[in-house]
Each structure stands twice: as C-alpha cells, then as structure tokens.
Design a protein around this motif. Structure first.
Motif, PDB file in Angstrom:
ATOM      1  N   ASN A 113      -0.497   1.494  -3.067  1.00 40.23           N
ATOM      2  CA  ASN A 113       0.115   2.648  -2.415  1.00 40.23           C
ATOM      3  C   ASN A 113      -0.312   2.704  -0.959  1.00 40.23           C
ATOM      4  O   ASN A 113      -1.500   2.768  -0.659  1.00 40.23           O
ATOM      5  CB  ASN A 113      -0.312   3.944  -3.117  1.00 40.23           C
ATOM      6  CG  ASN A 113       0.125   5.199  -2.361  1.00 40.23           C
ATOM      7  OD1 ASN A 113       1.098   5.179  -1.609  1.00 40.23           O
ATOM      8  ND2 ASN A 113      -0.596   6.286  -2.561  1.00 40.23           N
ATOM      9  N   THR A 115       1.937   4.749   1.022  1.00 40.14           N
ATOM     10  CA  THR A 115       3.026   5.643   1.423  1.00 40.14           C
ATOM     11  C   THR A 115       2.575   7.094   1.580  1.00 40.14           C
ATOM     12  O   THR A 115       2.701   7.674   2.658  1.00 40.14           O
ATOM     13  CB  THR A 115       4.183   5.544   0.413  1.00 40.14           C
ATOM     14  OG1 THR A 115       4.602   4.184   0.312  1.00 40.14           O
ATOM     15  CG2 THR A 115       5.374   6.388   0.862  1.00 40.14           C
ATOM     16  N   TYR A 120       5.554  12.876  -3.002  1.00 41.05           N
ATOM     17  CA  TYR A 120       6.306  12.249  -1.911  1.00 41.05           C
ATOM     18  C   TYR A 120       6.975  13.285  -1.005  1.00 41.05           C
ATOM     19  O   TYR A 120       6.941  13.163   0.225  1.00 41.05           O
ATOM     20  CB  TYR A 120       7.365  11.282  -2.467  1.00 41.05           C
ATOM     21  CG  TYR A 120       8.114  10.551  -1.362  1.00 41.05           C
ATOM     22  CD1 TYR A 120       7.554   9.449  -0.732  1.00 41.05           C
ATOM     23  CD2 TYR A 120       9.360  11.007  -0.908  1.00 41.05           C
ATOM     24  CE1 TYR A 120       8.203   8.799   0.310  1.00 41.05           C
ATOM     25  CE2 TYR A 120      10.022  10.361   0.125  1.00 41.05           C
ATOM     26  CZ  TYR A 120       9.447   9.254   0.728  1.00 41.05           C
ATOM     27  OH  TYR A 120      10.097   8.622   1.754  1.00 41.05           O
ATOM     28  N   GLY A 129       3.424   3.979   5.308  1.00 41.09           N
ATOM     29  CA  GLY A 129       4.534   3.465   4.510  1.00 41.09           C
ATOM     30  C   GLY A 129       4.371   1.980   4.236  1.00 41.09           C
ATOM     31  O   GLY A 129       3.347   1.372   4.550  1.00 41.09           O
ATOM     32  N   GLY A 130       5.406   1.401   3.666  1.00 44.30           N
ATOM     33  CA  GLY A 130       5.291   0.047   3.139  1.00 44.30           C
ATOM     34  C   GLY A 130       5.396  -1.054   4.179  1.00 44.30           C
ATOM     35  O   GLY A 130       4.796  -2.109   4.031  1.00 44.30           O
ATOM     36  N   PRO A 134       6.464  -4.201   0.390  1.00 39.22           N
ATOM     37  CA  PRO A 134       7.176  -4.228  -0.900  1.00 39.22           C
ATOM     38  C   PRO A 134       7.777  -5.599  -1.225  1.00 39.22           C
ATOM     39  O   PRO A 134       7.715  -6.049  -2.371  1.00 39.22           O
ATOM     40  CB  PRO A 134       8.270  -3.165  -0.717  1.00 39.22           C
ATOM     41  CG  PRO A 134       7.700  -2.207   0.276  1.00 39.22           C
ATOM     42  CD  PRO A 134       6.895  -3.066   1.228  1.00 39.22           C
ATOM     43  N   THR A 162       4.139   1.812  -3.767  1.00 35.41           N
ATOM     44  CA  THR A 162       4.756   1.206  -2.586  1.00 35.41           C
ATOM     45  C   THR A 162       5.093  -0.260  -2.867  1.00 35.41           C
ATOM     46  O   THR A 162       6.211  -0.709  -2.620  1.00 35.41           O
ATOM     47  CB  THR A 162       3.792   1.270  -1.380  1.00 35.41           C
ATOM     48  OG1 THR A 162       3.347   2.614  -1.225  1.00 35.41           O
ATOM     49  CG2 THR A 162       4.473   0.784  -0.111  1.00 35.41           C
ATOM     50  N   SER A 163       4.114  -0.992  -3.374  1.00 35.30           N
ATOM     51  CA  SER A 163       4.268  -2.419  -3.631  1.00 35.30           C
ATOM     52  C   SER A 163       3.858  -2.691  -5.069  1.00 35.30           C
ATOM     53  O   SER A 163       2.757  -2.331  -5.490  1.00 35.30           O
ATOM     54  CB  SER A 163       3.396  -3.238  -2.683  1.00 35.30           C
ATOM     55  OG  SER A 163       3.671  -2.895  -1.340  1.00 35.30           O
TER      56      SER A 163
ATOM     57  N   TYR B  73       8.015   1.681   8.740  1.00 37.63           N
ATOM     58  CA  TYR B  73       6.551   1.743   8.892  1.00 37.63           C
ATOM     59  C   TYR B  73       6.236   2.717  10.003  1.00 37.63           C
ATOM     60  O   TYR B  73       6.459   2.425  11.176  1.00 37.63           O
ATOM     61  CB  TYR B  73       5.959   0.365   9.203  1.00 37.63           C
ATOM     62  CG  TYR B  73       4.448   0.369   9.311  1.00 37.63           C
ATOM     63  CD1 TYR B  73       3.657   0.172   8.185  1.00 37.63           C
ATOM     64  CD2 TYR B  73       3.821   0.594  10.533  1.00 37.63           C
ATOM     65  CE1 TYR B  73       2.271   0.196   8.281  1.00 37.63           C
ATOM     66  CE2 TYR B  73       2.434   0.614  10.632  1.00 37.63           C
ATOM     67  CZ  TYR B  73       1.667   0.406   9.502  1.00 37.63           C
ATOM     68  OH  TYR B  73       0.293   0.428   9.600  1.00 37.63           O
ATOM     69  N   SER B 103      11.934  -0.331   3.418  1.00 40.69           N
ATOM     70  CA  SER B 103      10.994  -1.413   3.707  1.00 40.69           C
ATOM     71  C   SER B 103      11.497  -2.159   4.940  1.00 40.69           C
ATOM     72  O   SER B 103      12.657  -2.018   5.338  1.00 40.69           O
ATOM     73  CB  SER B 103      10.887  -2.371   2.522  1.00 40.69           C
ATOM     74  OG  SER B 103      12.116  -3.060   2.357  1.00 40.69           O
ATOM     75  N   ALA B 129       9.526  -1.268  -6.665  1.00 34.31           N
ATOM     76  CA  ALA B 129       9.035  -0.383  -5.601  1.00 34.31           C
ATOM     77  C   ALA B 129       9.606   1.024  -5.776  1.00 34.31           C
ATOM     78  O   ALA B 129      10.793   1.195  -6.052  1.00 34.31           O
ATOM     79  CB  ALA B 129       9.397  -0.945  -4.234  1.00 34.31           C
ATOM     80  N   LEU B 131      10.147   3.406  -3.635  1.00 37.71           N
ATOM     81  CA  LEU B 131      11.068   3.958  -2.633  1.00 37.71           C
ATOM     82  C   LEU B 131      12.472   4.070  -3.191  1.00 37.71           C
ATOM     83  O   LEU B 131      13.237   4.965  -2.834  1.00 37.71           O
ATOM     84  CB  LEU B 131      11.082   3.091  -1.366  1.00 37.71           C
ATOM     85  CG  LEU B 131       9.986   3.362  -0.337  1.00 37.71           C
ATOM     86  CD1 LEU B 131      10.130   2.406   0.845  1.00 37.71           C
ATOM     87  CD2 LEU B 131      10.031   4.811   0.142  1.00 37.71           C
TER      88      LEU B 131
END
Lengths: 258, 285
Positions: A113, A115, A120, A129-130, A134, A162-163, B73, B103, B129, B131
């Motif tokens: 994580n 993010t 969220y 963030g990623g 990811p 996140t990943s 990001y 991403s 993921a 998101l």
C-alpha cells in the motif's frame, strides 16, 4: 547488535544488492531499492541493466538520484525512451527480470500500500499513490521488496491494495490470470524473507548478524514465521561497506546543491 | 498556426476557467513558469491532469484553482508528500478536490491513445490492484482474438497542454531532448498546445535526424522563458534544484507560510525572474 561496525540500514542495502545478478534487467523504485541496485552495479554486477520509470535504460549514476528523473540518470544511460514506451515495450513487454519496490505498508503476502492510510474516500493520510508500482508488481518476471521494519509499515492488514503481491496467498495470482512470479524476496534491516512455496507467506530465512528472532517479531505487525533452518546473513564486506558509504557521501554532497 | 507570444498572452489566449489542462513534465522540463502565469491570472475550476503532480500542482491546488485532479503519483519526488494537496484531499482546504487516480502505465497509455485519436487505451494492467475498485474509469475488456482480459481507460484529451522544451526554431518547430517523458503525447492529445522554451535558434538543420520534434503546425503558441522549468531542470541548460524541492516540504506544511511564499515568489513575480533563479544551477553543467 553490539560490536557491529555497520548500521542495520547498511546491512539491508547490502543484503538487497547481493540478490541482484549481473544479467538482471531491473526496474528500480526510488529510495532504498535505488541504493541497493547501484551497490550491486558498483560491486559484483557491473553489467546489470538498471531502468528507471522516467525512461532511462542502462543507467549508471555516479550519485543516487533524488527523483526517478534526475538528469544524472539520462546522462549516464545507454538510451532514454518516452514514458509510454517504457511501460508498454519494456515493462508490459516482459523484458524486466526484477521489479524492485519499496513500500509504505506491506502485509505478509507481499501486497503493498502506497495510496492511503485509512479509508480511500476519507483518508487519514493521503500518500503519493502507486505511480509505476501496480504494473511493475504484475508485469516484472519477479519482484523484490525492501523496507525498514516497523509495526507501522509491516501490518496485519494493509489499508489499500496499491500493488498486488500474493493477495490472500496460495495460488491467488494465478486465479487472477497473473502469470508472473510476484514477490520472491523481502529484504529488511533485520532479515531476509522468502515466500513459503505453498502458502506464499513471507518467512524469515536469514537473520542479519546480531539480530534475534525477538527483534524481528517486535518490529513486525504480524506473527512471524521462521524457516526450519534459519541462516545468518554474512556481514558486509569491507568493499561493500566502503562502496555504499562513498556513494552516500557523494549523494549527500550533490543534493545539498550549489 | 503557431505564434510567438509573451507568456501572459499565451496563457490568457489558451486557458479558460473550467478547462481540463495538463502541465506535463516527468521530473524534467516541468512548465513551472506557465503554471505560475496561470496562478497569477487566477483561473478557476480547472481539471488538472498530470502523471506526477508535484510542486506546481501543490501550488495550484493550494491556491484553490483545481476542482479535479487526474494523476498517477502525487508526491514530491524523493522528498515525500504534497502537503497542500493533502490538505485539500483530507480537509477540503481551501476547497475540496475531486480525485481520479490511475497508475503510470494507465496515464501514459491514455495520453498515447489521445494523441492517436482513439477513444480509449487498452493495456495489461491493474491486475489485482484496488484502484480499479475506486475509479469507475478503470474497466476491463476482453481481447477479441485471445479472450485475455485487459484493462481499459478513457483516452486523455486535455483542452490544453502546457510543456517546456529546450528550443524552438524561427518557424516555431520545437525540440525536446533528454528525459522526454510524456510531453509529445500530451501535446498531440490536446486541443491546444502551448510551449515555453529556453531559447530560439535559426533552424534545426544540422542536428541528429531522429530527435524528438514537434512540428510548428502542432503548436498553438510559444513563449521564450529562460529558466522556465525551475526548480525542475532543462537538460543541457541547467540542473535540477534539489535543494528547492527539499525546502518546499517545509513551506507547504503551513497554510500561512505557503500563502506568504506564493505572494512573494509567484503573485508578485514575472516570467523574467526564472532566468535569475537558475543562474547558479547553470554553472553545474
């Protein structure tokens, strides 16, 4: 860790660097992974290909970059490609052998994580963030993770996936149609961990010099599994330590600016 | 047809309240001077698009100009978090900001799709993921030939993209080199592209044949702003001001310190100030 003339952080970076091979094509995350990858290049793996997501392929920086797009990376690279090409041809195309990631929060199955902390939509802390992570996590042939241990960073349950690592463990990756190996190695400032072949839960396989099982457990938010046969990580060699300290000193000097 | 304009006119003619706008730059070549001009002209309700919103988006969000952010990001690279952006997302200060988060792979593909005139980008991404759960613009599509499930996101088509480049020639062709990032795609995906450059040269006749060039007929306006990427850098001209990125962390941590800094360095400043800011960084090259 009495008597040791190296810090846990130095041991972490050097242990991580040893995991990389001369033939590897490594997609480098910023921070701890970047230091480890460059120590590998400056010691036992001079021909390793280091790739940063800004598009620099085969870069050999003299100082560690502050960002993934410092000019130093481009100046020393074999070639620099556009960012869409980086993600399409090189990462998605399957050319990356090792994706090397850091983590804000990590769970026992190598899920990461970066993010949010909290919900969220109403986060307690909004993290960056990623970024590239990811797809680095799913498209690299395998993934190494490095971070310093703490109960805040190694948690029972991460707040946001996140990943994707090994998900809930076992064959979760295959069930989602992900055909790459995922996290195969975790290097912390205390130990080296590998996923159990069946459950995929990270298991301590080697303790760094002077580190006890209690140290590892006290700085980890889940109940730690140890392999049947836990080894001791060889301490840093004089060359490894000198190389790392030189690199850090050059880097600090450069980033202080003119 | 491209026109050479003072920065204030280039921004005024090409940006409107409510626009979706990309100030693109991937660590290198960030169009800071153009963003500061937009701040001075007090645009509002912007949808700010960028893969790596860093200090300039922290500034625009902190000044209350953004109604929505599209990004992959949101950090101060190598330093940490963006504190004005955090204040907006966590506390709604100075106004709440809607977030559409992706991403890097998705954003890069989406710009490329925009430049290619496609409605969406298809790629192998977001597998596992989360998101995909919180962003309704991330969907799945089956390959019609193999059945493989792939990710799809809408193409990015900004109303206007601002980028910074090394140089233009007299006709208004634009040269970008070094870490080229996603700027070519952002410029070609946008309805209007505005470029700030370090300098203007007669022509590009004797240069390498495969350089990254935007032909003059793809660009709406060019403004000459030496140092215009600071504290980012321009490859071949001046180095990244890493110390400024480190300092920003402290400035942005406090609402009043932020306002005072913006007043002095942006609101009361002019594009010509950028040349002075990079003077000591040129010596590094």
């Amino acid at each position: 860790m009495s008597g040791a003339d190296f810090t846990p952080n130095e041991m972490m970076t050097i242990a991580a660097s040893r995991a990389l091979k001369n033939e590897d094509v490594c997609f480098v995350g910023i921070g701890a992974p970047s230091a480890a990858c460059n120590i590998a290049r400056l010691t036992h793996a001079p021909d390793i290909t280091l790739i940063y997501e800004s598009g620099t392929i085969g870069t050999a920086p003299d100082v560690l970059p502050l960002s993934i797009g410092d000019g130093e990376l481009c100046d020393t690279a074999l070639t620099t490609v556009p960012v869409p090409e980086m993600f399409r041809y090189w990462l998605q195309g399957g050319r990356i052998t090792i994706g090397f990631l850091g983590a804000a929060q990590l769970d026992r199955f190598g899920n990461i994580n970066t993010t949010v902390v909290g919900d969220y939509d109403h986060p307690k802390v909004r993290l960056p963030g990623g970024g590239g992570a990811p797809e680095i996590a799913s498209s690299s042939q395998e993934v190494f993770i490095t971070l310093a241990q703490s109960k805040r960073s190694m948690v029972e349950k991460i707040d946001f996936y996140t990943s994707f690592g090994h998900g809930e463990g076992g064959d979760h990756r295959q069930r989602l149609g992900i055909d790459t190996k995922g996290p195969t190695l975790l290097i912390t400032d205390m130990a080296i961990w590998k996923p159990d072949p069946e459950t995929k839960e990270f298991t301590v396989v080697s303790l760094h010099p002077g580190v006890t099982r209690d140290h590892v457990q006290e700085t980890c938010g889940w109940t730690v599994l140890f392999a049947d046969d836990v080894e001791e990580t060889p301490p840093p060699s004089a060359l490894e330590l000198a190389t790392l300290r030189d690199l850090k000193a050059r880097t600090e000097k450069a980033h202080k600016g003119a | 047809m491209v026109r050479f304009l003072p920065l204030s006119e280039a921004v005024a003619e090409n940006l409107n309240d409510g626009d979706s706008v990309a100030f693109e730059g991937f660590t290198h070549l960030i169009p800071t001077a153009a963003a500061h001009e937009a701040i001075r002209q007090e645009f509002s309700d912007l949808t700010l698009i960028r893969m790596t919103p860093d200090v300039v988006y922290d500034q625009m969000v902190g000044m209350g100009m953004a109604k929505k952010l599209v990004f992959s990001y949101a950090g101060n690279p190598g330093v940490g978090l963006l504190r004005r952006l955090r204040d907006a997302v966590e506390n709604g200060f100075p106004r709440p900001v809607e977030v559409e988060e992706h991403s890097h792979a998705a954003m890069a593909n989406a710009y490329e799709a925009g430049a290619a005139g496609l409605p969406c980008a298809v790629f192998r991404g977001y597998r596992g993921a989360e998101l995909a759960r919180v962003n309704p613009n991330i969907r799945r599509i089956a390959c019609p030939f193999t059945g493989e499930e792939l990710a799809a996101v809408p193409a990015l088509r900004p109303d206007v993209s601002f980028i910074h480049a090394q140089k233009a020639d007299l006709k208004g062709n634009v040269l970008i080199e070094g870490i080229v990032g996603v700027q070519k795609e952002a410029a070609l995906a946008a309805r209007r592209a505005v470029v700030t450059v370090e300098e203007v040269v007669d022509d590009f006749d004797d240069l390498h044949p495969n350089l990254c060039i935007l032909p003059h007929w793809t660009v709406s306006a060019i403004s000459v702003v030496p140092g215009g990427a600071h504290p980012s850098y321009t490859h071949g001209y001046y180095a990244r001001d890493n110390a400024a990125y480190l300092e920003w962390d402290g400035i942005a941590a406090d609402r009043d310190a932020f306002r005072a800094w913006m007043e002095e360095h942006v609101l009361q400043a002019v594009p010509e100030d950028f040349a002075r800011r990079v003077e000591t960084l040129r010596a590094d090259r």
